[in-house]
Design a protein around this motif. Structure first.
Motif, PDB file in Angstrom:
ATOM      1  N   SER A 148      -3.959 -39.148 -60.582  1.00 35.62           N
ATOM      2  CA  SER A 148      -4.025 -40.582 -60.301  1.00 35.62           C
ATOM      3  C   SER A 148      -3.976 -40.846 -58.797  1.00 35.62           C
ATOM      4  N   THR A 149      -4.818 -41.781 -58.352  1.00 34.16           N
ATOM      5  CA  THR A 149      -4.897 -42.131 -56.932  1.00 34.16           C
ATOM      6  C   THR A 149      -4.774 -43.638 -56.758  1.00 34.16           C
ATOM      7  N   TYR A 150      -4.010 -44.047 -55.750  1.00 37.90           N
ATOM      8  CA  TYR A 150      -3.792 -45.471 -55.470  1.00 37.90           C
ATOM      9  C   TYR A 150      -4.184 -45.740 -54.017  1.00 37.90           C
ATOM     10  N   LEU A 151      -5.192 -46.586 -53.828  1.00 38.86           N
ATOM     11  CA  LEU A 151      -5.706 -46.933 -52.505  1.00 38.86           C
ATOM     12  C   LEU A 151      -5.311 -48.370 -52.172  1.00 38.86           C
ATOM     13  N   SER A 152      -4.584 -48.575 -51.081  1.00 41.49           N
ATOM     14  CA  SER A 152      -4.130 -49.929 -50.730  1.00 41.49           C
ATOM     15  C   SER A 152      -4.403 -50.242 -49.262  1.00 41.49           C
ATOM     16  N   ILE A 153      -4.630 -51.528 -49.005  1.00 37.16           N
ATOM     17  CA  ILE A 153      -4.818 -52.039 -47.647  1.00 37.16           C
ATOM     18  C   ILE A 153      -3.681 -53.012 -47.353  1.00 37.16           C
ATOM     19  N   LEU A 154      -2.954 -52.752 -46.280  1.00 39.81           N
ATOM     20  CA  LEU A 154      -1.831 -53.602 -45.885  1.00 39.81           C
ATOM     21  C   LEU A 154      -2.249 -54.485 -44.716  1.00 39.81           C
ATOM     22  N   ASP A 155      -1.520 -55.590 -44.518  1.00 41.71           N
ATOM     23  CA  ASP A 155      -1.787 -56.423 -43.342  1.00 41.71           C
ATOM     24  C   ASP A 155      -0.867 -56.010 -42.200  1.00 41.71           C
ATOM     25  N   ASP A 156      -0.954 -56.728 -41.104  1.00 41.84           N
ATOM     26  CA  ASP A 156      -0.165 -56.351 -39.928  1.00 41.84           C
ATOM     27  C   ASP A 156       1.331 -56.563 -40.122  1.00 41.84           C
ATOM     28  N   LYS A 157       1.712 -57.269 -41.184  1.00 40.77           N
ATOM     29  CA  LYS A 157       3.129 -57.471 -41.487  1.00 40.77           C
ATOM     30  C   LYS A 157       3.662 -56.422 -42.460  1.00 40.77           C
ATOM     31  N   GLY A 158       2.791 -55.556 -42.943  1.00 41.71           N
ATOM     32  CA  GLY A 158       3.212 -54.515 -43.868  1.00 41.71           C
ATOM     33  C   GLY A 158       3.105 -54.903 -45.325  1.00 41.71           C
ATOM     34  N   ASP A 159       2.556 -56.075 -45.608  1.00 38.19           N
ATOM     35  CA  ASP A 159       2.391 -56.517 -46.993  1.00 38.19           C
ATOM     36  C   ASP A 159       1.034 -56.086 -47.535  1.00 38.19           C
ATOM     37  N   MET A 160       1.012 -55.644 -48.786  1.00 40.00           N
ATOM     38  CA  MET A 160      -0.229 -55.208 -49.413  1.00 40.00           C
ATOM     39  C   MET A 160      -1.137 -56.405 -49.678  1.00 40.00           C
ATOM     40  N   GLN A 161      -2.415 -56.262 -49.293  1.00 37.56           N
ATOM     41  CA  GLN A 161      -3.382 -57.340 -49.478  1.00 37.56           C
ATOM     42  C   GLN A 161      -4.362 -57.059 -50.606  1.00 37.56           C
ATOM     43  N   VAL A 162      -4.740 -55.809 -50.781  1.00 34.62           N
ATOM     44  CA  VAL A 162      -5.645 -55.441 -51.869  1.00 34.62           C
ATOM     45  C   VAL A 162      -5.458 -53.954 -52.161  1.00 34.62           C
ATOM     46  N   ALA A 163      -5.717 -53.564 -53.407  1.00 33.82           N
ATOM     47  CA  ALA A 163      -5.555 -52.161 -53.780  1.00 33.82           C
ATOM     48  C   ALA A 163      -6.496 -51.809 -54.923  1.00 33.82           C
TER      49      ALA A 163
END
Length: 364
Positions: A148-163
């Motif tokens: 299993s693989t989980y790909l996530s994009i965080l913002d500059d505040k460290g919060d996940m925006q999309v995955a």
């Protein structure tokens, strides 16, 4: 213990009902030799009586997800539909595995039951778990399926925006496989379930291990729907506000609503309810008390692993028989430690650092 005795003990752990003839066949030795080794293991206290009941240290069992995390961090404000300069990091992840690593760092023996592929990522997970001291010998390893693989994009505040989650392998974690792990679940101090695993596996597990204490990590609103009709089987649950609304059917807009939702779960049979409010803090309740804790002001470096650390804090607290107020503060502080490091798992997670941080934040 001799090397042969260790070999026999490991086989017995995985199949306590195995016969001496079956042991002899699998090891290529005589039944009489097996009998001698069994007698020695009995004398040394590694096996307790007939039926090959193996004496083990107290441990927490986790039945949940394991995967590789690929995270993208932008160097400045995240711009959607564009290429953002930043950093990409690959690390071990998965809700169940993350909880297990945190628990192991807190000194708790941990058995993780999960499913991984026989690939580069799966082998890396096994290797790192061995180094850490987390037991994965009861996990399912499948050839021909990607871990299993989980790909996530965080913002500059460290919060996940999309995955994006590629977790199809979890569908191969079957009831038949879990049946073979009955002794692991039954003998645990408590068993943590996360909703990444199939509903039928969760349903079978909670229905067929009546004496086991179960903790629930809801993971997400969508995945938590799996256990809406099973919530009464859990001793402790940790939903966020939206998951609590979905599971209870109660819209939460006020302090009264939080208490009403908690009462719903407690009336169902749940012993402890912890509702996460994110940066606003935590609401917790049992049949005797309910209260809020405001979240101390802390710098968020990476919010991805906070919930996993929180659940590890809950399990650690139950393991050590803390009251619910101390449990809430311990779990919240574990989450704060997770928030303060760029890695999903803070390498500095420890009981001493939790205690020091609690004192620093005035939570003692």
């Amino acid at each position: 213990m001799t090397s042969r005795e260790k070999e026999i003990l490991e086989i017995i752990k995985s199949n306590p009902m195995i016969s001496q003839n079956e042991l002899a066949d699998s090891l290529g030795i005589t039944r009489s030799s097996v009998a001698v080794h069994i007698t020695n293991l009995l004398k040394k206290g590694y096996i307790l009586g007939k039926g090959y009941i193996v004496k083990e240290e107290s441990y927490v069992c986790i039945l949940g997800g394991t995967n590789m995390d690929i995270q993208g961090f932008p160097k400045s404000n995240l711009i959607l539909k564009d290429s953002n300069p930043g950093e990409v990091k690959v690390s071990l992840g998965g809700v169940g595995r993350n909880i297990g690593e945190n628990l192991t760092k807190l000194g708790i023996n941990t058995n993780l039951i999960t499913v991984i592929g026989d690939d580069v990522y799966g082998n890396k997970i096994l290797e790192e778990s061995r180094k850490l001291g987390m037991n994965m010998e009861h996990s399912l390893i499948l050839q021909g399926y990607p871990t299993s693989t989980y790909l996530s994009i965080l913002d500059d505040k460290g919060d996940m925006q999309v995955a994006i989650s590629h977790m199809d392998i979890y569908d191969k974690l079957t009831v038949d496989f879990i049946k073979s792990k009955k002794h692991v679940i039954d003998n645990s101090k408590l068993c943590i379930l996360d909703t990444n695993i199939p509903k039928e596996v969760i349903e079978y597990t909670v229905n067929n291990h009546k004496d086991t204490v179960f903790f629930l990590d809801t993971v997400s609103t969508t995945k938590a729907k799996k256990i809406k009709d099973l919530v009464h089987y859990f001793h402790t649950i940790k939903p966020n506000k939206y998951e609590a609304e979905m599971l209870s059917g109660i819209e939460i807009n006020s302090e009264k609503d939080f208490k009403k939702a908690a009462e719903f779960f407690i009336n169902k049979g749940v012993k402890q309810v912890f509702i996460s409010l994110g940066e606003k803090g935590l609401f917790y309740a049992n049949e005797d008390i309910s209260s809020f804790i405001n979240n101390p002001s802390v710098k968020v470096v990476n919010a991805t692993g906070a919930g996993d650390a929180f659940v590890a804090g809950l399990a650690y607290s139950y393991y050590n028989e803390f009251d619910i107020e101390t449990t809430a503060k311990t779990a919240m502080t574990a989450a704060i430690l997770a928030l303060s490091h760029e890695n999903t798992i803070n390498p500095n997670m420890s009981v001493n650092n939790i205690n020091n941080k609690m004192e620093e934040l005035g939570l003692c």
